[in-house]
Design a protein around this motif. Structure first.
Motif, short mmCIF file in Angstrom:
data_model
loop_
_atom_site.label_atom_id
_atom_site.label_comp_id
_atom_site.label_asym_id
_atom_site.label_seq_id
_atom_site.Cartn_x
_atom_site.Cartn_y
_atom_site.Cartn_z
N ILE A 45 22.38 92.26 -11.63
CA ILE A 45 21.83 91.42 -10.69
C ILE A 45 21.82 92.01 -9.38
O ILE A 45 22.80 92.13 -8.86
N THR A 46 20.40 92.47 -8.96
CA THR A 46 20.54 93.20 -7.64
C THR A 46 19.54 92.01 -6.68
O THR A 46 18.66 91.72 -7.24
N THR A 47 19.73 92.76 -5.41
CA THR A 47 18.67 91.91 -4.37
C THR A 47 17.33 92.62 -4.17
O THR A 47 17.53 93.69 -3.94
N PHE A 48 16.29 91.80 -4.61
CA PHE A 48 15.18 92.43 -4.47
C PHE A 48 14.93 92.91 -2.93
O PHE A 48 15.03 91.80 -2.07
N LYS A 49 14.31 94.04 -2.66
CA LYS A 49 13.91 94.61 -1.23
C LYS A 49 12.39 94.20 -1.25
O LYS A 49 11.73 95.12 -1.81
N PRO A 50 12.03 93.11 -0.37
CA PRO A 50 10.46 92.94 -0.32
C PRO A 50 9.79 94.33 0.32
O PRO A 50 10.31 94.85 1.33
N TYR A 51 8.76 94.81 -0.05
CA TYR A 51 8.05 95.81 0.54
C TYR A 51 6.86 95.05 1.35
O TYR A 51 6.45 93.92 1.21
N SER A 52 6.36 95.56 2.37
CA SER A 52 5.47 94.89 3.37
C SER A 52 4.36 94.18 2.58
O SER A 52 3.67 94.58 1.65
N LYS A 53 3.98 93.01 3.29
CA LYS A 53 3.13 91.87 2.65
C LYS A 53 1.86 92.66 3.10
O LYS A 53 1.51 93.00 4.18
N TYR A 54 0.70 92.59 2.17
CA TYR A 54 -0.68 92.77 2.66
C TYR A 54 -1.06 91.56 3.28
O TYR A 54 -0.75 90.35 3.15
N PRO A 55 -2.23 91.77 4.20
CA PRO A 55 -2.75 90.65 4.93
C PRO A 55 -3.52 89.52 4.00
O PRO A 55 -3.95 90.04 2.94
N PHE A 63 7.78 97.27 -7.27
CA PHE A 63 8.72 96.02 -7.98
C PHE A 63 9.50 96.48 -9.08
O PHE A 63 10.77 96.37 -8.91
N LEU A 64 8.91 97.00 -9.94
CA LEU A 64 9.54 97.19 -11.32
C LEU A 64 10.84 98.20 -11.15
O LEU A 64 11.67 98.22 -12.07
N SER A 65 10.63 99.20 -10.19
CA SER A 65 11.41 100.35 -10.30
C SER A 65 12.93 99.58 -9.38
O SER A 65 13.97 100.53 -9.41
N GLN A 66 13.00 98.63 -8.97
CA GLN A 66 13.95 98.16 -8.31
C GLN A 66 15.12 97.63 -9.25
O GLN A 66 16.23 97.07 -8.64
N PHE A 67 14.85 97.35 -10.49
CA PHE A 67 15.82 96.66 -11.45
C PHE A 67 16.30 97.41 -12.37
O PHE A 67 15.83 98.29 -13.05
N LEU A 94 18.68 84.33 -7.90
CA LEU A 94 19.52 85.51 -8.01
C LEU A 94 19.21 86.69 -7.71
O LEU A 94 20.08 87.39 -7.13
N PHE A 95 17.85 87.12 -7.77
CA PHE A 95 17.25 88.29 -7.39
C PHE A 95 16.82 88.41 -6.15
O PHE A 95 16.24 89.30 -5.65
N SER A 96 16.60 87.14 -5.70
CA SER A 96 16.01 87.07 -4.07
C SER A 96 14.41 87.33 -4.32
O SER A 96 13.99 88.11 -3.38
N ILE A 97 13.78 86.92 -5.19
CA ILE A 97 12.18 87.15 -5.54
C ILE A 97 11.58 85.91 -4.96
O ILE A 97 11.72 84.85 -5.09
#
Ligand code: DAH
Length: 427
Positions: free
Chosen positions: A328-338, A319-323, A303-306
Motif C-alpha cells: 500500500i503506497t501513497t499515490f502521487k497525483p500528476y498535474s491535472k489538465y484544465p 497511474f499504473l506504474s505507481q503500484f 489507503l492509496f490516497s486516490i
C-alpha cells in the motif's frame, strides 16, 4: 443495498433500438427494459480487481491474505437473474434497487449484478464454508469524483454447524480472536449483538446467534486492524472502529462498520447473520453463517490516497506504474489538465426524465471525459407547467489536455443525443 430515491421511471435509450445486445462475446435479446449502454458494456471485460499491480487487485489480495483459510473466488459473470440479485435474498418486490433508474438490465430476465451478495446462494450451495468472492458490480448513479457506475465488492462468509460442535468451534475461535484483539491498538464502539430492533431470527437459538455475531465482529475488527491499523498517522493513535445497527433483507441481526480515518468516520461495510432462508434455498440447512460485503474502491481511495474514482480505470502509465503487488503506497497525483464547463438547458418532455438517464447518456457519449455532471437549475413554469432543467458538465481528461474544438464537439454530440433520445427541447 442502500436505498436510493427514485424520481421518475427511467427509460431505455439505445438509439435506434437494436434487437440484440452483445456482452462478453455473447448475444442477448433486448426488450423494453434494456438499459445497458455501450460505455457500460465495455467495462465488463476489464477485471481491474484481478490485476496484481492495480490498487484494487492489491487490496483484494491483502484481504484474501488476511483470511488464509477461506476459499478466494473470482471471475464470476456479472450477468445474473433478478431472482439471484434480489428475490433469493428476500428483497421485497417494490424495493427501489430493482428500478430501471437504479440498475442495469440486459432484458427482463437478466441484469448486471448490483452487489456480490447475488452469489451467496450459489456459493453456499457448493458447500463452501469459508469463502470470499470478489467481483465488479453495477449501479446507475451520478457522475462525480466518488461515484462510478461500475465498482468492485468483496463478499465474505463463514458457516458453522447448528450443533454442539458448531458452538464449540465458535467458542474456541472467539477466544483466539479476542486474545489477539486485546493486545492490539484498537478502540471499538460496539452495539449489543442482539436487540429488539436487531433481533436473532426465529429459527435461531439466541445464545448461538450471539456467538455467531461475536465471531463476525471479532473477524471484521481484526480485518480493520490489518487494513487500517498502524496507518492512523499520529504516532500511537489507536484505530477507532464503530459498529452500528443496520438493516438488510438478507441478514438478521445486521450491522454496519465504520472506521475513523484522517479525521472522519468512513462507512466501510455491511454485514450480519445470514437469513436462514438463504441457507435453506442453497440446500445447506442446519447451519448458521455470517456474511459481509465491502466496496473495494472506497477503501482503496483512502489507503492509496486516490482522489478520483475514474483513476482506477486509467490506462495511463503515470497511474499504473505507481503500484507494486503486496504494497500500500501513497499515490502521487500528476498535474491535472484544465477543466471546461459547459451547460445544457432544456424543457423536459411531458413523460418526465430521470437524472440517471441524463448521466448515463453523457457517459455513453463522452466516456470518462466527463469529470462530473450537476443539475444546476430546475424550475417549472407556473403558466405552462413545463419543467426546464440545466445540467453543467465538467469536461476534463485524466491524461491529456482537451482542445476547445474537442470539448465543443463532445458537447454538441451530447446535446444532439439528448434531443434524439429523450425528445427534449433545447432552450
Ligand atoms: N450487499 C450489500 C450492499 O451491497 C452489502 C452487504 C450487507 C453484504 C450485509 C452482506 C451482508 O453480505 O451480510 O450494500
Amino acid at each position: 443495498m442502500a436505498e436510493r430515491g427514485g424520481q421518475r421511471k427511467a427509460r431505455c435509450f439505445s438509439t435506434p433500438s437494436p434487437t440484440a445486445i452483445s456482452l462478453l462475446e455473447k448475444t442477448y435479446p433486448t426488450d423494453a427494459t434494456t438499459n445497458v449502454t455501450s460505455a457500460i458494456a465495455q467495462k465488463l471485460s476489464r477485471n481491474l480487481y484481478l490485476q496484481p499491480a492495480h490498487p484494487l487487485g492489491i487490496l483484494r489480495a491483502l484481504i484474501e491474505s488476511h483470511f488464509p483459510t477461506f476459499t478466494a473466488l473470482s471471475g464470476w459473470s456479472p450477468l445474473v437473474t433478478p431472482a439471484k440479485n434480489f428475490d433469493d435474498l428476500g428483497f421485497p418486490p417494490d424495493h427501489p434497487g430493482r428500478a430501471l433508474s437504479d440498475s442495469y438490465y440486459v432484458n427482463r430476465e437478466l441484469m448486471l449484478r448490483t452487489h456480490t451478495s447475488a452469489h451467496e446462494v450459489e456459493v453456499f450451495a457448493r458447500g463452501e464454508r469459508r469463502w470470499l468472492l470478489s467481483a465488479d458490480v453495477y449501479r446507475r448513479d451520478e457522475i462525480d469524483a466518488s461515484h462510478y457506475p461500475v465498482f468492485h465488492q468483496m463478499e465474505g462468509a463463514r458457516v458453522f454447524p447448528a450443533s454442539a460442535a458448531g458452538v464449540a468451534e465458535l467458542e474456541d475461535n472467539n477466544a483466539r480472536l479476542s486474545a489477539h484483539l486485546a493486545q492490539s491498538n484498537i478502540v471499538i464502539e460496539d452495539v449489543p449483538h442482539l436487540s429488539t430492533t436487531n433481533p436473532a431470527q426465529p429459527s435461531h437459538d439466541a445464545h448461538h446467534a450471539g456467538l455467531v455475531a461475536l465471531n463476525l465482529k471479532l473477524s471484521l475488527n481484526s480485518l480493520m486492524l490489518a487494513l487500517f491499523g498502524g496507518r492512523t498517522g499520529a504516532g500511537e493513535e489507536p484505530l477507532r472502529v464503530r459498529w452500528i445497527e443496520a438493516y438488510f433483507p438478507f441478514t438478521s441481526p445486521s450491522y454496519e462498520v465504520e472506521v475513523f480515518f484522517h479525521g472522519k468516520w468512513l462507512e466501510i461495510l455491511g454485514c450480519g447473520v445470514v437469513q436462514q432462508r438463504t441457507l435453506d434455498v442453497a440446500n445447506v440447512p442446519n447451519n448458521v453463517s455470517w456474511a459481509f460485503g465491502l466496496g473495494l474502491e472506497r477503501i482503496a481511495m483512502i489507503l492509496f490516497s486516490i482522489p478520483d474514482i475514474r483513476l482506477f480505470w486509467s490506462e495511463d502509465p503515470r497511474f499504473l506504474s505507481q503500484f507494486t503487488p503486496g504494497q500500500i503506497t501513497t499515490f502521487k497525483p500528476y498535474s491535472k489538465y484544465p477543466s471546461c464547463y459547459k451547460d445544457v438547458s432544456f424543457w423536459v418532455p411531458s413523460e418526465g426524465l430521470h437524472d440517471n438517464d441524463v448521466f448515463d447518456l453523457v457517459r455513453d457519449v463522452v466516456g470518462d471525459l466527463a469529470e462530473d455532471v450537476k443539475l444546476i437549475d430546475n424550475f417549472t413554469h407556473p403558466k405552462t407547467n413545463r419543467t426546464s432543467r440545466c445540467y453543467r458538465i465538467n469536461y476534463r481528461s485524466m491524461d491529456r489536455s482537451l482542445s476547445n474544438e474537442e470539448t465543443n464537439s463532445l458537447h454538441v454530440d451530447v446535446v444532439s443525443r439528448l434531443k434524439d433520445v429523450f425528445r427534449v427541447e433545447i432552450r
